[in-house]
Design a protein around this motif. Structure first.
Motif, PDB file in Angstrom:
ATOM      1  N   HIS A 282       0.837  -1.196   0.000  1.00  0.00           N
ATOM      2  CA  HIS A 282       0.000   0.000   0.000  1.00  0.00           C
ATOM      3  C   HIS A 282       0.869   1.241   0.000  1.00  0.00           C
ATOM      4  N   LEU A 283       0.392   2.314  -0.602  1.00  0.00           N
ATOM      5  CA  LEU A 283       1.096   3.593  -0.514  1.00  0.00           C
ATOM      6  C   LEU A 283       0.578   4.377   0.682  1.00  0.00           C
ATOM      7  N   ILE A 284       1.498   5.127   1.293  1.00  0.00           N
ATOM      8  CA  ILE A 284       1.137   5.956   2.444  1.00  0.00           C
ATOM      9  C   ILE A 284       1.516   7.403   2.132  1.00  0.00           C
ATOM     10  N   PRO A 285       0.572   8.331   2.266  1.00  0.00           N
ATOM     11  CA  PRO A 285       0.905   9.735   1.995  1.00  0.00           C
ATOM     12  C   PRO A 285       1.905  10.248   3.023  1.00  0.00           C
ATOM     13  N   GLU A 286       3.005  10.816   2.554  1.00  0.00           N
ATOM     14  CA  GLU A 286       4.064  11.260   3.469  1.00  0.00           C
ATOM     15  C   GLU A 286       4.429  12.729   3.250  1.00  0.00           C
ATOM     16  N   GLY A 287       3.711  13.399   2.385  1.00  0.00           N
ATOM     17  CA  GLY A 287       4.109  14.762   2.030  1.00  0.00           C
ATOM     18  C   GLY A 287       3.806  15.794   3.103  1.00  0.00           C
ATOM     19  N   GLY A 288       2.927  15.438   4.039  1.00  0.00           N
ATOM     20  CA  GLY A 288       2.611  16.344   5.125  1.00  0.00           C
ATOM     21  C   GLY A 288       1.854  17.578   4.671  1.00  0.00           C
ATOM     22  N   HIS A 289       1.950  18.621   5.468  1.00  0.00           N
ATOM     23  CA  HIS A 289       1.152  19.831   5.266  1.00  0.00           C
ATOM     24  C   HIS A 289       1.330  20.419   3.874  1.00  0.00           C
ATOM     25  N   LYS A 290       2.573  20.392   3.387  1.00  0.00           N
ATOM     26  CA  LYS A 290       2.859  21.027   2.096  1.00  0.00           C
ATOM     27  C   LYS A 290       2.241  20.263   0.918  1.00  0.00           C
ATOM     28  N   ALA A 291       1.871  19.019   1.130  1.00  0.00           N
ATOM     29  CA  ALA A 291       1.320  18.213   0.037  1.00  0.00           C
ATOM     30  C   ALA A 291      -0.205  18.200   0.031  1.00  0.00           C
ATOM     31  N   ILE A 292      -0.828  18.881   0.997  1.00  0.00           N
ATOM     32  CA  ILE A 292      -2.299  18.878   1.029  1.00  0.00           C
ATOM     33  C   ILE A 292      -2.818  19.639  -0.191  1.00  0.00           C
ATOM     34  N   PRO A 293      -3.680  19.008  -0.991  1.00  0.00           N
ATOM     35  CA  PRO A 293      -4.197  19.669  -2.193  1.00  0.00           C
ATOM     36  C   PRO A 293      -5.364  20.597  -1.842  1.00  0.00           C
ATOM     37  N   LYS A 294      -5.934  21.216  -2.839  1.00  0.00           N
ATOM     38  CA  LYS A 294      -7.163  21.972  -2.643  1.00  0.00           C
ATOM     39  C   LYS A 294      -8.234  20.997  -2.155  1.00  0.00           C
ATOM     40  N   LEU A 295      -8.918  21.360  -1.074  1.00  0.00           N
ATOM     41  CA  LEU A 295      -9.761  20.386  -0.389  1.00  0.00           C
ATOM     42  C   LEU A 295     -11.223  20.396  -0.838  1.00  0.00           C
ATOM     43  N   PHE A 296     -11.596  21.411  -1.612  1.00  0.00           N
ATOM     44  CA  PHE A 296     -13.017  21.523  -1.986  1.00  0.00           C
ATOM     45  C   PHE A 296     -13.126  22.352  -3.256  1.00  0.00           C
ATOM     46  N   GLY A 297     -14.245  22.215  -3.909  1.00  0.00           N
ATOM     47  CA  GLY A 297     -14.515  23.017  -5.101  1.00  0.00           C
ATOM     48  C   GLY A 297     -15.993  22.946  -5.405  1.00  0.00           C
ATOM     49  N   ASP A 298     -16.375  23.313  -6.590  1.00  0.00           N
ATOM     50  CA  ASP A 298     -17.797  23.299  -6.946  1.00  0.00           C
ATOM     51  C   ASP A 298     -18.287  21.856  -7.058  1.00  0.00           C
ATOM     52  N   GLY A 299     -19.051  21.440  -6.074  1.00  0.00           N
ATOM     53  CA  GLY A 299     -19.653  20.115  -6.104  1.00  0.00           C
ATOM     54  C   GLY A 299     -18.787  18.990  -5.596  1.00  0.00           C
ATOM     55  N   TRP A 300     -17.655  19.314  -4.977  1.00  0.00           N
ATOM     56  CA  TRP A 300     -16.800  18.222  -4.490  1.00  0.00           C
ATOM     57  C   TRP A 300     -15.992  18.619  -3.251  1.00  0.00           C
ATOM     58  N   VAL A 301     -15.665  17.611  -2.461  1.00  0.00           N
ATOM     59  CA  VAL A 301     -14.679  17.748  -1.384  1.00  0.00           C
ATOM     60  C   VAL A 301     -13.780  16.520  -1.434  1.00  0.00           C
ATOM     61  N   VAL A 302     -12.570  16.658  -0.917  1.00  0.00           N
ATOM     62  CA  VAL A 302     -11.670  15.489  -0.862  1.00  0.00           C
ATOM     63  C   VAL A 302     -11.237  15.274   0.580  1.00  0.00           C
ATOM     64  N   VAL A 303     -11.171  13.996   1.002  1.00  0.00           N
ATOM     65  CA  VAL A 303     -10.906  13.657   2.409  1.00  0.00           C
ATOM     66  C   VAL A 303      -9.880  12.519   2.497  1.00  0.00           C
ATOM     67  N   GLY A 304      -9.330  12.336   3.674  1.00  0.00           N
ATOM     68  CA  GLY A 304      -8.485  11.176   3.968  1.00  0.00           C
ATOM     69  C   GLY A 304      -7.181  11.140   3.193  1.00  0.00           C
ATOM     70  N   ASP A 305      -6.732   9.940   2.859  1.00  0.00           N
ATOM     71  CA  ASP A 305      -5.463   9.751   2.151  1.00  0.00           C
ATOM     72  C   ASP A 305      -5.438  10.474   0.801  1.00  0.00           C
ATOM     73  N   ALA A 306      -6.572  10.545   0.146  1.00  0.00           N
ATOM     74  CA  ALA A 306      -6.621  11.233  -1.149  1.00  0.00           C
ATOM     75  C   ALA A 306      -6.183  12.682  -0.991  1.00  0.00           C
ATOM     76  N   ALA A 307      -6.431  13.254   0.197  1.00  0.00           N
ATOM     77  CA  ALA A 307      -6.035  14.632   0.473  1.00  0.00           C
ATOM     78  C   ALA A 307      -4.687  14.695   1.198  1.00  0.00           C
ATOM     79  N   GLN A 308      -3.970  13.581   1.225  1.00  0.00           N
ATOM     80  CA  GLN A 308      -2.644  13.490   1.877  1.00  0.00           C
ATOM     81  C   GLN A 308      -2.730  13.791   3.382  1.00  0.00           C
ATOM     82  N   LEU A 309      -3.896  13.561   3.973  1.00  0.00           N
ATOM     83  CA  LEU A 309      -4.047  13.849   5.398  1.00  0.00           C
ATOM     84  C   LEU A 309      -3.507  12.680   6.212  1.00  0.00           C
ATOM     85  N   ASN A 310      -2.189  12.701   6.398  1.00  0.00           N
ATOM     86  CA  ASN A 310      -1.539  11.622   7.145  1.00  0.00           C
ATOM     87  C   ASN A 310      -0.387  12.232   7.924  1.00  0.00           C
TER      88      ASN A 310
END
Lengths: 435, 99
Positions: A282-310
């Motif tokens: 399995h891959l584990i997000p390791e980029g930390g705070h600097k790797a967090i992408p845009k978390l929301f937009g029109d009609g969407w939000v991103v959570v968890g590993d997809a958002a590098q929240l690790n």
């Protein structure tokens, strides 16, 4: 195919997806959750330690029926060279509390349970369905998803991207970048089965008590990495992970690393006689705070590993995933109650709420840590572990050498390996990154 | 120990796992190439399921049957277009019993 429209579609039935779907459904929203596996959990891999507090905020009485392995009473951190380990152990009977703080879990079982709760809360869970594409309207707002099943688009006011570290939808739609080799670790893990009483004997635990070993050192062959051993009821989860960029530069094989870790004289006796029943990666997000992408937009939000929240420093992931899923859902519920559209301006509430939580605060605290460990990996993972082992052995071995000479030899070894300036610089950089 | 660690092959590890293979529909493909790039070549070592191998012409080939869907090859070789990466169709691929 379902022809109706949903308030929300949640992509993925991992920790963040289940937390989001459960929270949305309990607040009365019409939720569809898509999972590509045969059953929830069949595609999910984790160490795995589960932190009770974050699940309690979602399902307060989870202890009544959740499949939990052992609650942790002891944590060991080992610094290893090829033949030794120097360890810090913390064990406390305080962890034998009525509502324990941390548990080992087996994700395939835990996720099935969590998914049952999601369904009981009223969400529709559709397994064996891979979402292939986000669908947008003329203004670019996400209005639904296409799947690999026959039929058209599934529509919703908002899509929750809980699609994991290698999620396809968000990256393909250009909502976030793909993880980079230096911001993800590749971890491999085996499940070693042993009789319950053997585990209890070897780790000095009884009943449901459990023990964790996490190890750094020459086991990662100069790469930034971590080995781990978690005790379950009648199995041991044992694995090792390193940054993908380091694996690539070193042309190392993860399974060779895992086998060497298993063969280390400090680990081998703990798993002796075990039966291996699964090998996972399995891959584990390791980029930390600097790797967090845009978390929301029109009609969407991103959570968890997809958002590098690790939180790689504390090896916390599933709790950040659950919390971000819950908070995203709460923000969506709030917008829904006001009858506002699920657009960027309104979903910014999710980010505002997440910023106030421990999730972003913790990641911000360690924002410089990934870069430090990445650029300095051979010192932190090989040089220092060797020096620490030599120093400890020098200290323990009684051979007639005067103590003052032993101390001088130890100091000299550190200076020779890293220079006075190097030692001070490493210490300062570590201190600043930790601060 | 029940496992002979010295000669352990990754194929033996994968044998423990449960897969539902989608015949004739591999979810990852390598783009035809003359010489593999450094990243593509690295996959022959780094892929945890050893799906990637160098053939006798020096090109990298994939057999995706043992894939654990970790995404490592995607991170390394999808941006350059060297591989075409997808998840398996719903229900297919690796099925973790423990995870």
């Amino acid at each position: 195919m379902i022809a109706e429209e949903f308030d929300a579609i949640v992509i993925g039935a991992g920790m963040s997806g289940n937390a989001a779907a459960y929270t949305l459904a309990t607040h009365g929203l019409k939720v569809l959750q898509l999972e590509r596996g045969e059953y929830p959990g069949s595609k999910n891999v984790q160490g795995a330690i589960m932190y009770a507090n974050m699940l309690e905020k979602i399902i307060p009485d989870f202890r009544d029926d959740a499949p939990l392995e052992r609650h942790l009473v002891e944590q060991r951190l080992w610094v290893m060279d090829d033949t030794s380990h120097t360890g810090i152990h913390y064990r406390s009977d305080d962890f034998n509390e009525a509502k324990p703080n941390r548990y080992t879990i087996i994700r395939a079982q835990f996720d099935k349970w969590f998914s049952r709760k999601v369904r009981e809360a009223g969400a529709t869970v559709l397994c064996e369905t891979t979402a292939t594409e986000l669908v947008r309207d003329a203004n670019g707002k996400v209005i639904g998803v296409r799947t690999d099943r026959a039929g058209g688009v599934l529509y919703a006011d908002v899509v929750v991207l809980a699609e994991g570290v290698s999620g396809l939808l968000g990256t393909r739609a250009g909502l976030r970048e793909m993880p980079k080799p230096e911001t993800v670790a590749l971890a491999v893990k085996e499940m070693h089965f042993l009789p319950e009483e053997v585990i209890e004997q070897r780790f000095g635990v009884k009943g449901d008590e459990g023990c964790v070993i996490e190890a750094v050192g020459t086991i990662s062959r100069g790469m930034a990495g971590l080995g781990f051993l978690y005790t379950n009821k009648e199995s041991i989860s044992l694995g090792i992970g390193c940054l993908v960029s380091d694996f690539t530069a070193a042309m190392e094989s993860p399974y060779a690393l895992l086998d060497a870790f298993k063969n280390h004289p400090s680990i081998r006796p703990l798993i002796a006689g075990s039966e291996v029943k699964e090998y996972a990666a399995h891959l584990i997000p390791e980029g930390g705070h600097k790797a967090i992408p845009k978390l929301f937009g029109d009609g969407w939000v991103v959570v968890g590993d997809a958002a590098q929240l690790n939180n790689a420093v504390h090896r916390e992931g599933s709790n950040l995933a659950m919390t971000s899923g819950r908070i995203a859902a709460e923000a969506i519920v709030h917008v829904k109650r006001r009858n506002d559209p699920m657009i960027r301006r309104n979903l910014t509430l999710y980010k505002a709420m997440l910023d106030k939580s421990f999730v972003v605060k913790d990641l911000r605290k360690y924002k410089d840590m990934p870069a430090l460990l990445h650029t300095n990996s051979s010192n932190f993972f090989t040089t220092y572990p060797r020096l620490i082992s030599q120093a400890a052995q020098n200290f323990m071995r009684v051979d007639g050498t005067p103590k003052i000479e032993k101390e001088k030899a130890t100091t000299a070894a550190f200076i020779k390996a890293r220079s006075r300036w190097g030692l001070v610089s490493d210490a300062l950089r570590l201190a600043f990154a930790w601060r | 120990m029940t496992i002979a660690v010295t000669k352990l092959r990754v194929e033996d590890k994968l044998f423990q796992n449960r897969y539902l293979v989608d015949p004739g529909r591999p979810h990852i493909k390598v783009r035809p190439h003359e010489r593999p790039s450094a990243n593509l070549l690295a996959l022959t070592h780094v892929c945890p399921a050893k799906c990637y191998e160098v053939n006798d012409k020096g090109q990298v080939e994939i057999t995706a049957d043992g894939c654990m869907e970790c995404g490592t090859c995607r991170v390394l070789c999808e941006p350059s277009g060297e591989i075409e990466w997808n998840y398996p169709r719903g229900g297919f691929g690796v099925l973790f019993k423990f995870g």
